[in-house]
Write a protein that holds these residues in place. Structure first.
Motif, PDB file in Angstrom:
ATOM      1  N   PHE A  14       0.766  -1.132  -0.059  1.00  0.00           N
ATOM      2  CA  PHE A  14       0.035  -0.060   0.203  1.00  0.00           C
ATOM      3  C   PHE A  14       0.890   1.271  -0.035  1.00  0.00           C
ATOM      4  O   PHE A  14       0.461   2.231  -0.671  1.00  0.00           O
ATOM      5  CB  PHE A  14      -0.975  -0.151   1.049  1.00  0.00           C
ATOM      6  N   ALA A  15       2.074   1.361   0.750  1.00  0.00           N
ATOM      7  CA  ALA A  15       2.839   2.416   0.891  1.00  0.00           C
ATOM      8  C   ALA A  15       3.509   2.580  -0.592  1.00  0.00           C
ATOM      9  O   ALA A  15       3.491   3.662  -0.850  1.00  0.00           O
ATOM     10  CB  ALA A  15       3.863   2.128   1.933  1.00  0.00           C
ATOM     11  N   GLN A  16       3.870   1.533  -1.265  1.00  0.00           N
ATOM     12  CA  GLN A  16       4.499   1.512  -2.707  1.00  0.00           C
ATOM     13  C   GLN A  16       3.413   2.155  -3.632  1.00  0.00           C
ATOM     14  O   GLN A  16       3.780   3.182  -4.402  1.00  0.00           O
ATOM     15  CB  GLN A  16       4.820   0.382  -3.012  1.00  0.00           C
ATOM     16  N   SER A  17       2.064   1.770  -3.521  1.00  0.00           N
ATOM     17  CA  SER A  17       1.175   2.122  -4.354  1.00  0.00           C
ATOM     18  C   SER A  17       1.081   3.757  -3.990  1.00  0.00           C
ATOM     19  O   SER A  17       1.026   4.435  -5.119  1.00  0.00           O
ATOM     20  CB  SER A  17      -0.008   1.520  -4.146  1.00  0.00           C
ATOM     21  N   SER A  18       0.920   4.344  -2.925  1.00  0.00           N
ATOM     22  CA  SER A  18       0.739   5.526  -2.663  1.00  0.00           C
ATOM     23  C   SER A  18       1.959   6.302  -3.116  1.00  0.00           C
ATOM     24  O   SER A  18       1.549   7.562  -3.659  1.00  0.00           O
ATOM     25  CB  SER A  18       0.538   5.762  -1.150  1.00  0.00           C
ATOM     26  N   THR A  19       3.097   6.052  -2.923  1.00  0.00           N
ATOM     27  CA  THR A  19       4.067   6.472  -3.590  1.00  0.00           C
ATOM     28  C   THR A  19       4.405   6.724  -4.887  1.00  0.00           C
ATOM     29  O   THR A  19       4.294   7.999  -5.551  1.00  0.00           O
ATOM     30  CB  THR A  19       5.561   5.799  -3.072  1.00  0.00           C
ATOM     31  N   ARG A  20       3.949   5.591  -5.911  1.00  0.00           N
ATOM     32  CA  ARG A  20       3.965   5.813  -7.141  1.00  0.00           C
ATOM     33  C   ARG A  20       2.577   6.587  -7.554  1.00  0.00           C
ATOM     34  O   ARG A  20       2.863   7.381  -8.505  1.00  0.00           O
ATOM     35  CB  ARG A  20       3.788   4.414  -7.654  1.00  0.00           C
ATOM     36  N   LEU A  21       1.652   6.640  -6.963  1.00  0.00           N
ATOM     37  CA  LEU A  21       0.745   7.330  -7.223  1.00  0.00           C
ATOM     38  C   LEU A  21       1.027   8.812  -7.063  1.00  0.00           C
ATOM     39  O   LEU A  21       0.901   9.603  -8.091  1.00  0.00           O
ATOM     40  CB  LEU A  21      -0.680   6.963  -6.482  1.00  0.00           C
ATOM     41  N   ASN A  22       1.479   9.193  -5.998  1.00  0.00           N
ATOM     42  CA  ASN A  22       1.895  10.565  -5.739  1.00  0.00           C
ATOM     43  C   ASN A  22       3.025  11.004  -6.614  1.00  0.00           C
ATOM     44  O   ASN A  22       2.659  12.148  -7.310  1.00  0.00           O
ATOM     45  CB  ASN A  22       2.577  10.838  -4.467  1.00  0.00           C
ATOM     46  N   ILE A  51       0.313   1.657 -13.346  1.00  0.00           N
ATOM     47  CA  ILE A  51       0.391   1.398 -12.139  1.00  0.00           C
ATOM     48  C   ILE A  51      -0.601   0.505 -11.053  1.00  0.00           C
ATOM     49  O   ILE A  51      -0.331   0.718 -10.076  1.00  0.00           O
ATOM     50  CB  ILE A  51       0.938   2.765 -11.162  1.00  0.00           C
ATOM     51  N   GLY A  52      -1.595   0.157 -11.805  1.00  0.00           N
ATOM     52  CA  GLY A  52      -2.823  -0.523 -11.388  1.00  0.00           C
ATOM     53  C   GLY A  52      -3.564   0.017 -10.438  1.00  0.00           C
ATOM     54  O   GLY A  52      -4.087  -0.506  -9.422  1.00  0.00           O
ATOM     55  N   VAL A  53      -3.856   1.332 -10.674  1.00  0.00           N
ATOM     56  CA  VAL A  53      -5.046   2.150 -10.264  1.00  0.00           C
ATOM     57  C   VAL A  53      -6.185   2.232 -10.798  1.00  0.00           C
ATOM     58  O   VAL A  53      -5.991   2.600 -12.197  1.00  0.00           O
ATOM     59  CB  VAL A  53      -4.530   3.462  -9.785  1.00  0.00           C
TER      60      VAL A  53
END
Length: 78
Positions: A14-22, A51-53
């Protein structure tokens, strides 16, 4: 069943996804602020898929509009 949500270095998925999204959000606003939201929408869709969102249609339109204006968009999780 137990899922291990930690990946290398103890950082959660989840932290990785959040970082990539930001990072993606900042890049999109940097490159596309001032352009029409309709022109940005397909680019946003492809970038988020990469990025899978996924966003609903209404969120996608709102996000493309925010990118067009250079504004931060509040992503909702869950």
């Amino acid at each position: 069943m137990v899922f291990n949500m930690n990946v290398g270095g103890g950082q959660s998925i989840f932290a990785q996804s959040s970082t990539r999204l930001n990072e993606l959000d900042a890049e999109l606003r940097d490159k596309h602020t001032g352009k029409p939201a309709e022109d940005i929408k397909p680019l946003v869709l492809l970038a988020l898929r990469r990025i899978g969102v996924s966003l609903s249609d209404a969120e996608l339109v709102a996000y493309a509009d925010a990118v067009s204006r250079g504004e931060k968009f509040r992503f909702h999780s869950g």
